[in-house]
Design a protein around this motif. Sequence first.
Motif, PDB file in Angstrom:
ATOM      1  N   MET A   1      59.733  32.942   0.123  1.00  0.00           N
ATOM      2  CA  MET A   1      59.621  31.496  -0.049  1.00  0.00           C
ATOM      3  C   MET A   1      60.377  30.756   1.052  1.00  0.00           C
ATOM      4  O   MET A   1      59.950  29.670   1.489  1.00  0.00           O
ATOM      5  CB  MET A   1      60.155  31.088  -1.423  1.00  0.00           C
ATOM      6  CG  MET A   1      59.357  31.657  -2.586  1.00  0.00           C
ATOM      7  SD  MET A   1      60.047  31.231  -4.208  1.00  0.00           S
ATOM      8  CE  MET A   1      59.900  29.456  -4.171  1.00  0.00           C
ATOM      9  N   ILE A   2      61.483  31.339   1.515  1.00  0.00           N
ATOM     10  CA  ILE A   2      62.235  30.715   2.611  1.00  0.00           C
ATOM     11  C   ILE A   2      61.391  30.691   3.866  1.00  0.00           C
ATOM     12  O   ILE A   2      61.292  29.675   4.564  1.00  0.00           O
ATOM     13  CB  ILE A   2      63.546  31.483   2.844  1.00  0.00           C
ATOM     14  CG1 ILE A   2      64.421  31.453   1.591  1.00  0.00           C
ATOM     15  CG2 ILE A   2      64.301  30.906   4.038  1.00  0.00           C
ATOM     16  CD1 ILE A   2      65.663  32.299   1.683  1.00  0.00           C
TER      17      ILE A   2
ATOM     18  N   ASP B   1      52.084  22.426   7.706  1.00  0.00           N
ATOM     19  CA  ASP B   1      52.107  20.984   7.929  1.00  0.00           C
ATOM     20  C   ASP B   1      53.371  20.579   8.698  1.00  0.00           C
ATOM     21  O   ASP B   1      54.208  21.400   9.043  1.00  0.00           O
ATOM     22  CB  ASP B   1      52.014  20.222   6.598  1.00  0.00           C
ATOM     23  CG  ASP B   1      53.110  20.623   5.622  1.00  0.00           C
ATOM     24  OD1 ASP B   1      54.219  20.981   6.083  1.00  0.00           O
ATOM     25  OD2 ASP B   1      52.871  20.597   4.399  1.00  0.00           O
ATOM     26  N   ALA B   2      53.491  19.286   8.942  1.00  0.00           N
ATOM     27  CA  ALA B   2      54.616  18.774   9.736  1.00  0.00           C
ATOM     28  C   ALA B   2      55.950  18.876   9.005  1.00  0.00           C
ATOM     29  O   ALA B   2      57.002  18.658   9.604  1.00  0.00           O
ATOM     30  CB  ALA B   2      54.353  17.317  10.117  1.00  0.00           C
ATOM     31  N   HIS B   3      55.925  19.202   7.694  1.00  0.00           N
ATOM     32  CA  HIS B   3      57.153  19.335   6.922  1.00  0.00           C
ATOM     33  C   HIS B   3      57.753  20.739   7.023  1.00  0.00           C
ATOM     34  O   HIS B   3      58.863  20.966   6.547  1.00  0.00           O
ATOM     35  CB  HIS B   3      56.905  18.981   5.454  1.00  0.00           C
ATOM     36  CG  HIS B   3      56.447  17.562   5.268  1.00  0.00           C
ATOM     37  ND1 HIS B   3      57.286  16.481   5.438  1.00  0.00           N
ATOM     38  CD2 HIS B   3      55.228  17.042   4.949  1.00  0.00           C
ATOM     39  CE1 HIS B   3      56.604  15.361   5.217  1.00  0.00           C
ATOM     40  NE2 HIS B   3      55.357  15.673   4.914  1.00  0.00           N
ATOM     41  N   GLY B   4      57.001  21.680   7.591  1.00  0.00           N
ATOM     42  CA  GLY B   4      57.563  22.998   7.823  1.00  0.00           C
ATOM     43  C   GLY B   4      58.681  22.924   8.851  1.00  0.00           C
ATOM     44  O   GLY B   4      58.592  22.171   9.830  1.00  0.00           O
TER      45      GLY B   4
ATOM     46  N   GLN C   1      50.957  18.283  17.330  1.00  0.00           N
ATOM     47  CA  GLN C   1      50.302  18.594  16.064  1.00  0.00           C
ATOM     48  C   GLN C   1      50.930  19.868  15.485  1.00  0.00           C
ATOM     49  O   GLN C   1      51.371  20.746  16.231  1.00  0.00           O
ATOM     50  CB  GLN C   1      48.795  18.809  16.257  1.00  0.00           C
ATOM     51  CG  GLN C   1      48.042  17.575  16.720  1.00  0.00           C
ATOM     52  CD  GLN C   1      48.047  16.469  15.679  1.00  0.00           C
ATOM     53  OE1 GLN C   1      48.053  16.744  14.475  1.00  0.00           O
ATOM     54  NE2 GLN C   1      48.041  15.222  16.131  1.00  0.00           N
ATOM     55  N   PRO C   2      50.995  19.962  14.172  1.00  0.00           N
ATOM     56  CA  PRO C   2      51.573  21.176  13.559  1.00  0.00           C
ATOM     57  C   PRO C   2      50.788  22.428  13.932  1.00  0.00           C
ATOM     58  O   PRO C   2      49.555  22.396  14.047  1.00  0.00           O
ATOM     59  CB  PRO C   2      51.473  20.895  12.057  1.00  0.00           C
ATOM     60  CG  PRO C   2      51.314  19.421  11.941  1.00  0.00           C
ATOM     61  CD  PRO C   2      50.581  18.974  13.160  1.00  0.00           C
ATOM     62  N   ILE C   3      51.501  23.506  14.139  1.00  0.00           N
ATOM     63  CA  ILE C   3      50.870  24.801  14.394  1.00  0.00           C
ATOM     64  C   ILE C   3      50.556  25.455  13.056  1.00  0.00           C
ATOM     65  O   ILE C   3      51.392  25.487  12.148  1.00  0.00           O
ATOM     66  CB  ILE C   3      51.799  25.716  15.213  1.00  0.00           C
ATOM     67  CG1 ILE C   3      52.111  25.075  16.571  1.00  0.00           C
ATOM     68  CG2 ILE C   3      51.176  27.094  15.416  1.00  0.00           C
ATOM     69  CD1 ILE C   3      53.119  25.856  17.384  1.00  0.00           C
ATOM     70  N   LEU C   4      49.350  25.992  12.922  1.00  0.00           N
ATOM     71  CA  LEU C   4      48.940  26.633  11.678  1.00  0.00           C
ATOM     72  C   LEU C   4      49.443  28.074  11.670  1.00  0.00           C
ATOM     73  O   LEU C   4      48.680  29.035  11.821  1.00  0.00           O
ATOM     74  CB  LEU C   4      47.418  26.573  11.536  1.00  0.00           C
ATOM     75  CG  LEU C   4      46.799  25.180  11.586  1.00  0.00           C
ATOM     76  CD1 LEU C   4      45.286  25.256  11.451  1.00  0.00           C
ATOM     77  CD2 LEU C   4      47.390  24.287  10.491  1.00  0.00           C
TER      78      LEU C   4
END
Length: 312
Positions: free
Chosen positions: A138-139, A147-150, A164-167
């Motif tokens: 989970m960490i 998303d941008a919150h990662g 842009q966020p990397i997937l």
Amino acid sequence: MSEKLAKYFNKRKMLVNDTIHRAKVMKVCYFFLLPYAVLFFTFSVLPVITSMYYSFTNFNILEKPEFIGARNYINLFLQDDVFQIAVKNTFMVAIVIGPVGYILSFIIAWLINELPKWIRTLVVFFFYAPSIAGTSYMIFKQIFNDDAHGWANAVLIHLGIKTQPILFLTDPHYVMKVIIPVCLWTSMGAGFLSFVAGLKGIDKSQYEAGYIDGVQNRWQELWYITLPNMKPMLLFGAVMSITSAFTVCDIPRNLAGYPSTDYCARTIVTHLLDYGYTRFEMGYASAIAVVLFLTMIICNKFIQSLLNRVGH
């Protein structure tokens, strides 16, 4: 020639008689081992034999198994494209977790052996904690969130490296690059702990005797004294490393999803669970389990042959 055969059979007969005599003398010991032997046969040996039988059948749990010969194995190796992806991913993980993780665990344990006790305790906790924390993924899921919150994406965007966020956990180009380091860290615990215990258990007088007999540096000390004394721990670490390498499943499933994008994070165990617990094709799942079991046995024998050369 007949005399040689007679000597051979006499020697074998004496060996058998000696074994029977020792068994009679130690029958009380075998009696105390009986509960473990029964449990081991019931929950370890019997499932392996049962899986080998079902691997030659078409079995869906609800109906009687139908014997189909080697069809499951033929389909597995010649027609199952997803299994080929699973094998490639499993061996990619195994190459890192197996040799790299094994050697790295020993090197770190060897390097921290001379550190003060409190520092050594912190290092051991750092490496062992992920292996006993079932929710450690989970960490990493929060770190590599798409998303941008990662955390990783937030840092990259904040520094202006990315717009842009990397997937990380969806794009097949990144998924295994994230999963392999996570699997490496979480797999080092048991082997690393055994190496630390083994190093602390070596009699210091052996090193003194070694330097008297001609050992000139730490590398010779490692090869001629440390490694031979740690063969049981090295073997245990090898078995744990092989088991961790080929049974990777939970981390890819939890990080990349089940199923992952284009099966990019599919492993052999994940493939087995898919057919066994989702599709209920137990015959096919048993064939996958047998292939995995034989692969682990072969790798284990190979590692044992290498460890037997240590110190020679």
